[in-house]
Design an enzyme around this catalytic site. Structure first.
Site, PDB file in Angstrom:
ATOM      1  N   SER A 125       0.819  -1.224   0.000  1.00  0.00           N
ATOM      2  CA  SER A 125       0.000   0.000   0.000  1.00  0.00           C
ATOM      3  C   SER A 125       0.845   1.263   0.000  1.00  0.00           C
ATOM      4  CB  SER A 125      -0.965  -0.001   1.193  1.00  0.00           C
ATOM      5  OG  SER A 125      -1.500  -1.285   1.380  1.00  0.00           O
ATOM      6  N   HIS A 148      -3.215  -1.503  -4.230  1.00  0.00           N
ATOM      7  CA  HIS A 148      -4.690  -1.542  -4.212  1.00  0.00           C
ATOM      8  C   HIS A 148      -5.229  -0.130  -4.017  1.00  0.00           C
ATOM      9  CE1 HIS A 148      -5.064  -0.906   0.131  1.00  0.00           C
ATOM     10  NE2 HIS A 148      -3.901  -1.518   0.194  1.00  0.00           N
TER      11      HIS A 148
END
Lengths: 247, 68
Positions: A125, A148
């Protein structure tokens, strides 16, 4: 007099003997060993980003976190200290606060000293922009990076503006990564919004060699490669400095 | 009680908050360290935060050592 001196000496010796074993015992209890090797001052400093990147909200103490308010002053200290010639960033993070992560990334990117990052284990992330913020990035073959979409926890107001805010935040992350790595924006977005790769989410889990293939990370390698690279950068920087003096 | 669950033990029985209340972040010798107050009232070093790799080899900052 002589006697007294002798007594004093004995007393001192006794005290030393007493303090000696107890500190030894303490060391053994603390680290399971008695001595650690001493080495000369290092010109390369290390910044480790481990656990969660903690931002505006303090996480419960059982979480292992990297607090950005601790790292930012350290980065300033590195920039100011003339003895420090380079920085290695060690990453093993699950992600965390977007703004704290971006703050760290921008700080690392704007350092004047050579920087090299190594992704170990995971750089997920918000770990992705931190990993690419350095001059050169490495990833070990077993490490993974999950890319993501940004998401929000806590109170969310159900209005279109919330979505726009989130979209803008995501855009900032994408822009940073695209600007500081060799990945194409389209490719990064494809990875971010891919379906069927993660069990309960959209996105992609990129493993070591794949990250290099996509242009996200510069090279597969570990400590040895990173040290060679940073030393190369340091000699380069020194060379440039000398040239400036001549001019 | 028998538990059959994919959750970890700490998710079901969370660690009591008070275990961490005697842990604090202080500056010691110009370095940021996490310390824990032990039962004798002494401060024991838990974690060192430094960018200098040599600090981690310094006897003084071994985790578990008592601050003086």
């Amino acid at each position: 007099m002589m006697n007294k001196d002798a007594e004093k000496k004995e007393d001192q010796e006794e005290q030393e003997e007493q303090s000696g074993p107890s500190s030894l015992v303490q060391k053994i209890q603390a680290l399971g060993q008695t001595n650690v090797p001493q080495a000369p001052d290092s010109n390369v400093h290390v910044l480790s980003i481990i656990g969660q990147v903690e931002g505006h909200i303090q996480l419960p103490p059982q979480n292992k976190t990297t607090k950005y308010e601790h790292l930012l002053p350290q980065l300033i200290a590195i920039e100011q200290n003339p003895k420090i010639e380079g920085v290695i960033i060690l990453l093993n993070t699950v992600g965390g606060d977007v703004e704290a992560g971006l703050a760290l990334s921008e700080m690392i990117a704007s350092l004047s000293k050579p920087t090299v990052s190594i992704v170990l284990g995971g750089g997920h992330s918000i770990g992705v922009p931190i990993a690419v913020s350095t001059d050169y990035s490495f990833i070990v073959p077993t490490a993974t990076m999950t890319i993501h979409p940004v998401r929000l926890t806590g109170l969310v107001i159900g209005v279109p503006q919330t979505f726009e805010y989130l979209d803008k935040m995501q855009e900032r992350v994408i822009n940073f990564v695209v600007k500081h790595s060799n990945i194409q924006e389209e490719k990064f977005k494809d990875l971010m919004f891919a379906k069927g790769n993660l069990t309960r989410d959209i996105g992609t889990n990129v493993i070591g060699t794949d990250a290099v293939e996509y242009g996200l990370i510069d090279e597969v390698g570990g400590v040895k490669e990173a040290m060679v690279k940073i030393n190369e950068f340091i000699t380069q920087a020194k060379g440039n400095g000398e040239q400036e003096v001549i001019q | 009680m028998i538990l059959y669950t994919p959750l970890s033990e700490s998710d079901i029985f969370p660690t009591a908050e008070n275990v961490y209340t005697n842990r604090q972040c202080v500056t010691y010798d110009g370095r940021t360290v996490f310390v824990e107050k032990n039962s004798n009232g002494e401060y024991q070093l838990v974690q060192l935060l430094s960018t200098d790799p040599q600090d981690y080899l310094n006897d003084k900052y071994i985790p578990g050592s008592i601050l003086s």
